[in-house]
Design an enzyme around this catalytic site. Structure first.
Site, mmCIF file in Angstrom:
data_model
loop_
_atom_site.group_PDB
_atom_site.id
_atom_site.type_symbol
_atom_site.label_atom_id
_atom_site.label_comp_id
_atom_site.label_asym_id
_atom_site.label_seq_id
_atom_site.Cartn_x
_atom_site.Cartn_y
_atom_site.Cartn_z
ATOM 1 N NE ARG A 183 -95.178 37.977 38.598
ATOM 2 C CZ ARG A 183 -95.109 37.224 37.489
ATOM 3 N NH1 ARG A 183 -94.658 37.762 36.366
ATOM 4 N NH2 ARG A 183 -95.477 35.971 37.502
ATOM 5 C CD GLN A 227 -99.260 23.145 44.598
ATOM 6 O OE1 GLN A 227 -99.827 24.183 44.273
ATOM 7 N NE2 GLN A 227 -98.241 22.650 43.929
ATOM 8 N N GLY A 233 -93.481 29.742 28.654
ATOM 9 C CA GLY A 233 -92.796 28.549 28.184
ATOM 10 C C GLY A 233 -92.878 28.495 26.657
ATOM 11 N NE ARG A 276 -129.609 54.470 49.670
ATOM 12 C CZ ARG A 276 -129.946 54.924 50.884
ATOM 13 N NH1 ARG A 276 -130.473 56.137 51.004
ATOM 14 N NH2 ARG A 276 -129.774 54.175 51.949
ATOM 15 C CG ASN A 312 -136.334 57.266 56.061
ATOM 16 O OD1 ASN A 312 -135.710 58.300 56.313
ATOM 17 N ND2 ASN A 312 -135.788 56.253 55.431
ATOM 18 C CB SER A 331 -143.054 72.838 46.400
ATOM 19 O OG SER A 331 -143.334 72.592 45.053
ATOM 20 N NE ARG A 358 -148.576 77.675 54.082
ATOM 21 C CZ ARG A 358 -148.972 77.571 52.831
ATOM 22 N NH1 ARG A 358 -148.380 76.707 52.011
ATOM 23 N NH2 ARG A 358 -149.931 78.323 52.372
HETATM 24 C C1 UD1 Z 1 -96.709 28.457 33.327
HETATM 25 C C2 UD1 Z 1 -96.056 27.427 32.396
HETATM 26 C C3 UD1 Z 1 -95.554 28.144 31.145
HETATM 27 C C4 UD1 Z 1 -96.700 28.853 30.478
HETATM 28 C C5 UD1 Z 1 -97.430 29.785 31.464
HETATM 29 C C6 UD1 Z 1 -98.693 30.307 30.838
HETATM 30 C C7 UD1 Z 1 -95.072 25.648 33.736
HETATM 31 C C8 UD1 Z 1 -93.827 25.096 34.352
HETATM 32 N N1 UD1 Z 1 -94.954 26.794 33.089
HETATM 33 O O1 UD1 Z 1 -95.688 29.369 33.699
HETATM 34 O O2 UD1 Z 1 -94.977 27.207 30.252
HETATM 35 O O3 UD1 Z 1 -96.262 29.582 29.359
HETATM 36 O O4 UD1 Z 1 -97.800 29.084 32.655
HETATM 37 O O5 UD1 Z 1 -99.294 31.298 31.645
HETATM 38 O O6 UD1 Z 1 -96.116 25.029 33.842
HETATM 39 N N2 UD1 Z 1 -99.714 27.008 40.258
HETATM 40 C C9 UD1 Z 1 -100.130 26.206 41.296
HETATM 41 N N3 UD1 Z 1 -99.195 25.592 42.063
HETATM 42 C C10 UD1 Z 1 -97.868 25.726 41.837
HETATM 43 C C11 UD1 Z 1 -97.442 26.541 40.767
HETATM 44 C C12 UD1 Z 1 -98.389 27.162 39.995
HETATM 45 O O7 UD1 Z 1 -101.318 26.051 41.534
HETATM 46 O O8 UD1 Z 1 -97.098 25.122 42.580
HETATM 47 C C13 UD1 Z 1 -100.726 27.669 39.439
HETATM 48 C C14 UD1 Z 1 -100.661 29.166 39.554
HETATM 49 O O9 UD1 Z 1 -101.515 29.629 40.585
HETATM 50 C C15 UD1 Z 1 -101.163 29.602 38.190
HETATM 51 C C16 UD1 Z 1 -100.712 28.470 37.278
HETATM 52 O O10 UD1 Z 1 -100.474 27.369 38.101
HETATM 53 O O11 UD1 Z 1 -102.567 29.684 38.130
HETATM 54 C C17 UD1 Z 1 -99.467 28.824 36.497
HETATM 55 O O12 UD1 Z 1 -98.436 29.060 37.411
HETATM 56 P P1 UD1 Z 1 -97.411 30.242 37.209
HETATM 57 O O13 UD1 Z 1 -96.476 30.258 38.346
HETATM 58 O O14 UD1 Z 1 -98.117 31.480 36.873
HETATM 59 O O15 UD1 Z 1 -96.641 29.649 35.955
HETATM 60 P P2 UD1 Z 1 -95.808 30.445 34.894
HETATM 61 O O16 UD1 Z 1 -94.449 30.669 35.436
HETATM 62 O O17 UD1 Z 1 -96.571 31.611 34.436
#
Ligand code: UD1
Ligand code: CA
Length: 484
Positions: A19, A79, A150, A343, A396, A415, A450
């Site tokens: 997003r 991951q 959540g 600078r 320069n 000047s 000059r």
């Molecule tokens: C998550 C929580 C939600 C909470 C919200 C707060 C879960 C299932 N949900 O939702 O309850 O209210 O954060 O902002 O945990 N990420 C990984 N690997 C993954 C998935 C996510 O590293 O496979 C990281 C993302 O980069 C991010 C964070 O985990 O930094 C949260 O992931 P995101 O997908 O934003 O979770 P939300 O749907 O916002």
């Protein structure tokens, strides 16, 4: 070692952040002079964890390189596929165990996209977790709009029973305004055990970290919650609207800290500072100013209006107005601007001046020396109490190489001079206005370089007869004749 030192902090930062609509991975976007993930790392470091793990995935080469620059002790865990927050934590813990680390104690999990979360809130979470003897403690917050988060589901006795994701929540659950911040404290052993039991039968088909709460609770362990004092701290960044909001909130917080420490900020609404800026009491910032990077303001320094200083040191009592400066040192009592551009490598001595429409680069300006108007000073060393005439250029660049100009102390240059480098002007020397100085000037000499002036009398009457100029000249001649 601190009283309650976590075994590890795991930062989740593998997500793509679609997003943001950006070629830059989400966690590398900047607010107040640091990337989102760097803010999180700084907060995590305040807990002095034994291990700091960042889970990376999307654009991991760039993220890893960035993390290495922040702190070489950060352990990046990969991951490969983003199978959910629970899966991400599992990857983090598995990376540590592959290193031969057995975690014992508290594991804090936080997200790479919540830059406003402070170390002290993390500390409160860790302390609550330990004091209550919980298996897991979730950091929650009451928010005005809980859409997308959540929801925290509590039982009749007020204890947390589960966290339900927005997409999986019932109408009644969606009405709950207490939300999961995504930040947790866990008992290390119970966490890795429970992560093995997390299933993927939810709307997104992912391993939810939040499911660990229900699993632990059902196994008879204590599940607790710590409510954040300020819900704005847990703002997660998903798009650039939230990025701007987080920047504004953090900027307000930084300015508040500065003001409470004795700095006058005339207009906080139009003043922007980086988290790395420092300022001494009784310094002052006028409206429309940006202080960036390692910029430092000494006592009684005055900056603005409408100035942008990056990595610039402003000495005691110096005044800097309508100026752009990058990598400059401005001495005590010096005066810069209005409309100056300093600078990198500009070093202004005490009580010196870089005045209006003056650009400087790689220039050492001695105490009390003034370059007051319309000049370019590049690659130069100027001694003390010298005055550079208006509209002068330090030439320069020969098209291939940069050359240096040296001007001594107590000089007065005329000047509209060009100093064609390399060239040296001795102490106490003068130069005539309009000179193009190509040869060294010995101390105490006057250099004139000059064309000689030549007046061709009667030229206008002959070449522009009857013109207004010719009539004016004729009238002037009559006045002279009649002795007026
Ligand atoms: C998550 C929580 C939600 C909470 C919200 C707060 C879960 C299932 N949900 O939702 O309850 O209210 O954060 O902002 O945990 N990420 C990984 N690997 C993954 C998935 C996510 O590293 O496979 C990281 C993302 O980069 C991010 C964070 O985990 O930094 C949260 O992931 P995101 O997908 O934003 O979770 P939300 O749907 O916002
Ligand atoms: Ca999120």
């Amino acid at each position: 070692m601190s009283a309650n030192r976590p075994a590890a902090v795991v930062v989740l930062a593998a997500g793509e952040g679609t997003r943001m609509k950006s070629a830059t991975p989400k966690v590398l976007h900047d607010i107040c002079g640091r990337s989102l993930v760097a803010h999180v790392v700084v907060a995590a470091q305040e807990l002095d964890p034994e291990h700091l793990v960042v889970v990376v995935g999307h654009a991991r080469e760039r993220v890893c390189e960035h993390l290495g620059g922040l702190d070489p002790d950060i352990r990046a865990a990969v991951q490969h596929e983003q199978n959910g927050t629970g899966h991400a934590v599992r990857m983090g813990l598995e990376a540590l165990s592959a290193d031969g680390v057995t975690l014992d104690g508290t594991v804090i999990v936080t997200c790479g996209d919540t830059p406003l979360l402070t170390g002290s809130t993390l500390r409160t979470l860790a302390d609550t977790h330990t004091a209550e003897g919980n298996a897991v403690t979730v950091l929650t917050a009451e928010v005005p709009d809980s859409t997308g988060y959540g929801r925290i589901v509590r039982g009749a006795d007020g204890s947390v029973t589960e966290i339900v994701e927005h997409k999986d929540a019932t109408e009644a659950q969606r009405a709950v305004r207490e939300i999961n911040s995504g930040v947790f404290a866990f008992d290390a052993a119970l966490l890795s055990d429970a992560l093995g039991k997390v299933r993927t039968d939810n709307t997104q088909g992912e391993e939810y970290l939040t499911d660990v709460l229900g699993i632990l609770r059902e196994a008879g362990h204590r599940v607790g919650a710590a409510v954040a004092a300020d819900h704005r701290e847990i703002l997660g960044i998903n798009n650039r609207v939230q990025l701007a909001e987080a920047r504004r909130l953090l900027n307000e917080r930084l300015l508040e800290g500065m003001m409470l420490s004795g700095v006058t900020i005339i207009d906080p609404a139009t003043t922007w500072v980086d988290a790395t800026v420092t300022a001494e009491p009784d310094s002052l910032v006028h409206p429309g100013s940006q202080l960036l990077g390692a910029t430092h303001l000494s006592a009684h320094a005055e900056v603005g209006p409408n100035s942008r200083l990056a990595d610039t040191e402003v000495g005691e009592g110096a005044v800097v107005s309508n100026t752009v400066a990058d990598g400059a040192r401005i001495g005590a009592g010096a005066c810069v601007g209005p409309y100056a551009y300093l600078r990198p490598g500009t070093d202004l001595g005490p009580k010196s001046k870089a005045g209006t429409y003056v650009e400087m680069k790689n220039a050492q300006i001695g105490e009390g020396t003034k370059v007051p108007h319309l000049s370019y000073v590049g690659d130069a060393t100027i001694g003390e109490y010298t005055n550079i005439g208006a509209s002068s250029v330090f030439v320069n660049y020969d098209g291939e190489t940069k050359h240096h100009t040296t001007i001594g102390s107590h000089c007065k240059t005329g000047s509209d001079n060009m100093f064609v480098a390399p060239v040296t002007i001795g102490d106490g020397a003068y130069t005539a206005a309009g000179s193009v100085i190509t040869k060294d000037v010995p101390p105490g000499s006057l250099a004139v370089a000059r064309g000689q002036q030549r007046n061709i009398e009667g030229w206008v009457a002959r070449k522009r007869p009857g013109s207004a100029a010719a009539q004016a000249a004729q009238a002037a001649g009559r006045r002279e004749d009649s002795g007026k």
